[in-house]
Design a protein around this motif. Structure first.
Motif, PDB file in Angstrom:
ATOM      1  N   GLN A 291      52.736  61.025  22.488  1.00 14.65           N
ATOM      2  CA  GLN A 291      53.099  60.267  21.293  1.00 14.65           C
ATOM      3  C   GLN A 291      54.616  60.219  21.139  1.00 14.65           C
ATOM      4  O   GLN A 291      55.180  59.167  20.844  1.00 14.65           O
ATOM      5  CB  GLN A 291      52.458  60.882  20.062  1.00 14.65           C
ATOM      6  CG  GLN A 291      52.711  60.082  18.801  1.00 14.65           C
ATOM      7  CD  GLN A 291      52.024  60.665  17.591  1.00 14.65           C
ATOM      8  OE1 GLN A 291      51.640  61.828  17.592  1.00 14.65           O
ATOM      9  NE2 GLN A 291      51.867  59.873  16.563  1.00 14.65           N
ATOM     10  N   LYS A 292      55.286  61.345  21.350  1.00 16.93           N
ATOM     11  CA  LYS A 292      56.752  61.362  21.247  1.00 16.93           C
ATOM     12  C   LYS A 292      57.385  60.485  22.326  1.00 16.93           C
ATOM     13  O   LYS A 292      58.345  59.762  22.062  1.00 16.93           O
ATOM     14  CB  LYS A 292      57.279  62.792  21.377  1.00 16.93           C
ATOM     15  CG  LYS A 292      57.015  63.646  20.174  1.00 16.93           C
ATOM     16  CD  LYS A 292      57.578  65.033  20.383  1.00 16.93           C
ATOM     17  CE  LYS A 292      57.251  65.947  19.224  1.00 16.93           C
ATOM     18  NZ  LYS A 292      57.733  67.314  19.453  1.00 16.93           N
ATOM     19  N   ALA A 293      56.856  60.555  23.531  1.00 17.71           N
ATOM     20  CA  ALA A 293      57.407  59.763  24.634  1.00 17.71           C
ATOM     21  C   ALA A 293      57.232  58.269  24.375  1.00 17.71           C
ATOM     22  O   ALA A 293      58.194  57.493  24.479  1.00 17.71           O
ATOM     23  CB  ALA A 293      56.733  60.155  25.949  1.00 17.71           C
ATOM     24  N   PHE A 294      56.022  57.849  24.024  1.00 16.54           N
ATOM     25  CA  PHE A 294      55.763  56.432  23.768  1.00 16.54           C
ATOM     26  C   PHE A 294      56.529  55.938  22.546  1.00 16.54           C
ATOM     27  O   PHE A 294      57.028  54.815  22.526  1.00 16.54           O
ATOM     28  CB  PHE A 294      54.271  56.164  23.589  1.00 16.54           C
ATOM     29  CG  PHE A 294      53.459  56.357  24.838  1.00 16.54           C
ATOM     30  CD1 PHE A 294      54.014  56.204  26.090  1.00 16.54           C
ATOM     31  CD2 PHE A 294      52.116  56.692  24.752  1.00 16.54           C
ATOM     32  CE1 PHE A 294      53.262  56.378  27.239  1.00 16.54           C
ATOM     33  CE2 PHE A 294      51.357  56.858  25.902  1.00 16.54           C
ATOM     34  CZ  PHE A 294      51.934  56.709  27.139  1.00 16.54           C
ATOM     35  N   LEU A 295      56.637  56.780  21.510  1.00 14.99           N
ATOM     36  CA  LEU A 295      57.336  56.382  20.298  1.00 14.99           C
ATOM     37  C   LEU A 295      58.827  56.198  20.555  1.00 14.99           C
ATOM     38  O   LEU A 295      59.433  55.228  20.088  1.00 14.99           O
ATOM     39  CB  LEU A 295      57.105  57.410  19.195  1.00 14.99           C
ATOM     40  CG  LEU A 295      57.533  57.032  17.792  1.00 14.99           C
ATOM     41  CD1 LEU A 295      56.782  55.783  17.336  1.00 14.99           C
ATOM     42  CD2 LEU A 295      57.281  58.171  16.841  1.00 14.99           C
ATOM     43  N   SER A 296      59.426  57.108  21.326  1.00 19.57           N
ATOM     44  CA  SER A 296      60.865  56.982  21.591  1.00 19.57           C
ATOM     45  C   SER A 296      61.171  55.765  22.472  1.00 19.57           C
ATOM     46  O   SER A 296      62.143  55.042  22.229  1.00 19.57           O
ATOM     47  CB  SER A 296      61.403  58.262  22.233  1.00 19.57           C
ATOM     48  OG  SER A 296      60.770  58.499  23.466  1.00 19.57           O
TER      49      SER A 296
ATOM     50  N   GLY B 130      54.601  48.961  24.303  1.00 16.33           N
ATOM     51  CA  GLY B 130      54.798  50.270  23.686  1.00 16.33           C
ATOM     52  C   GLY B 130      53.832  50.520  22.544  1.00 16.33           C
ATOM     53  O   GLY B 130      53.276  51.611  22.405  1.00 16.33           O
ATOM     54  N   ILE B 131      53.613  49.506  21.715  1.00 14.62           N
ATOM     55  CA  ILE B 131      52.658  49.640  20.605  1.00 14.62           C
ATOM     56  C   ILE B 131      51.243  49.823  21.147  1.00 14.62           C
ATOM     57  O   ILE B 131      50.466  50.638  20.634  1.00 14.62           O
ATOM     58  CB  ILE B 131      52.760  48.433  19.660  1.00 14.62           C
ATOM     59  CG1 ILE B 131      54.107  48.483  18.917  1.00 14.62           C
ATOM     60  CG2 ILE B 131      51.600  48.400  18.672  1.00 14.62           C
ATOM     61  CD1 ILE B 131      54.425  47.230  18.143  1.00 14.62           C
ATOM     62  N   MET B 132      50.897  49.089  22.196  1.00 15.09           N
ATOM     63  CA  MET B 132      49.567  49.249  22.799  1.00 15.09           C
ATOM     64  C   MET B 132      49.394  50.653  23.375  1.00 15.09           C
ATOM     65  O   MET B 132      48.312  51.247  23.271  1.00 15.09           O
ATOM     66  CB  MET B 132      49.344  48.190  23.878  1.00 15.09           C
ATOM     67  CG  MET B 132      49.150  46.814  23.310  1.00 15.09           C
ATOM     68  SD  MET B 132      48.934  45.424  24.476  1.00 15.09           S
ATOM     69  CE  MET B 132      48.856  46.096  26.063  1.00 15.09           C
ATOM     70  N   MET B 133      50.453  51.209  23.964  1.00 16.94           N
ATOM     71  CA  MET B 133      50.364  52.571  24.506  1.00 16.94           C
ATOM     72  C   MET B 133      50.234  53.602  23.385  1.00 16.94           C
ATOM     73  O   MET B 133      49.548  54.615  23.544  1.00 16.94           O
ATOM     74  CB  MET B 133      51.584  52.877  25.374  1.00 16.94           C
ATOM     75  CG  MET B 133      51.627  52.064  26.656  1.00 16.94           C
ATOM     76  SD  MET B 133      50.124  52.149  27.647  1.00 16.94           S
ATOM     77  CE  MET B 133      50.098  53.842  28.108  1.00 16.94           C
TER      78      MET B 133
ATOM     79  N   ARG C  13      43.967  61.069  22.642  1.00 14.32           N
ATOM     80  CA  ARG C  13      44.732  62.303  22.460  1.00 14.32           C
ATOM     81  C   ARG C  13      43.898  63.536  22.791  1.00 14.32           C
ATOM     82  O   ARG C  13      44.353  64.425  23.487  1.00 14.32           O
ATOM     83  CB  ARG C  13      45.236  62.374  21.021  1.00 14.32           C
ATOM     84  CG  ARG C  13      46.081  63.584  20.720  1.00 14.32           C
ATOM     85  CD  ARG C  13      46.583  63.554  19.304  1.00 14.32           C
ATOM     86  NE  ARG C  13      47.364  62.337  19.111  1.00 14.32           N
ATOM     87  CZ  ARG C  13      47.558  61.781  17.937  1.00 14.32           C
ATOM     88  NH1 ARG C  13      47.037  62.297  16.854  1.00 14.32           N
ATOM     89  NH2 ARG C  13      48.272  60.677  17.826  1.00 14.32           N
ATOM     90  N   TRP C  14      42.665  63.574  22.328  1.00 18.82           N
ATOM     91  CA  TRP C  14      41.824  64.749  22.545  1.00 18.82           C
ATOM     92  C   TRP C  14      41.562  64.961  24.030  1.00 18.82           C
ATOM     93  O   TRP C  14      41.579  66.092  24.516  1.00 18.82           O
ATOM     94  CB  TRP C  14      40.506  64.586  21.787  1.00 18.82           C
ATOM     95  CG  TRP C  14      39.647  65.794  21.900  1.00 18.82           C
ATOM     96  CD1 TRP C  14      39.740  66.933  21.162  1.00 18.82           C
ATOM     97  CD2 TRP C  14      38.572  65.998  22.818  1.00 18.82           C
ATOM     98  NE1 TRP C  14      38.781  67.825  21.572  1.00 18.82           N
ATOM     99  CE2 TRP C  14      38.053  67.279  22.584  1.00 18.82           C
ATOM    100  CE3 TRP C  14      38.000  65.220  23.813  1.00 18.82           C
ATOM    101  CZ2 TRP C  14      36.983  67.794  23.303  1.00 18.82           C
ATOM    102  CZ3 TRP C  14      36.950  65.733  24.528  1.00 18.82           C
ATOM    103  CH2 TRP C  14      36.449  66.998  24.275  1.00 18.82           C
ATOM    104  N   ASP C  15      41.337  63.875  24.767  1.00 21.93           N
ATOM    105  CA  ASP C  15      41.011  63.989  26.188  1.00 21.93           C
ATOM    106  C   ASP C  15      42.147  64.604  26.994  1.00 21.93           C
ATOM    107  O   ASP C  15      41.946  65.543  27.752  1.00 21.93           O
ATOM    108  CB  ASP C  15      40.673  62.621  26.779  1.00 21.93           C
ATOM    109  CG  ASP C  15      39.346  62.091  26.274  1.00 21.93           C
ATOM    110  OD1 ASP C  15      38.492  62.912  25.842  1.00 21.93           O
ATOM    111  OD2 ASP C  15      39.156  60.858  26.300  1.00 21.93           O
TER     112      ASP C  15
END
Length: 84
Positions: free
Chosen positions: A24-29, A65-68, A76-78
């Motif tokens: 989440q941090k990587a995709f968000l940045s 990026g939004i799709m990711m 996330r759980w997986d």
């Protein structure tokens, strides 16, 4: 001997354990960087200093990026379970 792992599987080193990364941090940045680039290109386009191609690239980067981020939310759980 460097060729020993090819001929003898028992001579191979064990694979390292995967590193758990917060996607989440990587995709968000990265998405935030695309949004900043989109704003800059939009300003340059308004000043007639560029053409439409960089704008299309920045929009595509932002959408991907939004799709990711959406994909990461649902999976996330997986990937956190596999990292343990």
């Amino acid at each position: 001997m460097k060729l020993a792992p090819i001929f003898d599987p028992a001579a191979r080193k064990s694979a390292p354990k995967p590193i758990q990364v917060d996607l989440q941090k990587a995709f968000l940045s990265i998405t935030a960087l695309w949004v900043v680039a989109l704003v800059v290109v939009t300003i340059l386009l308004a000043l007639d200093m560029t053409n439409m191609q960089p704008l299309i690239v920045c929009v595509a980067g932002t959408v991907i990026g939004i799709m990711m981020l959406i994909w990461e939310h649902f999976h996330r759980w997986d990937y956190r379970r596999l990292g343990k």
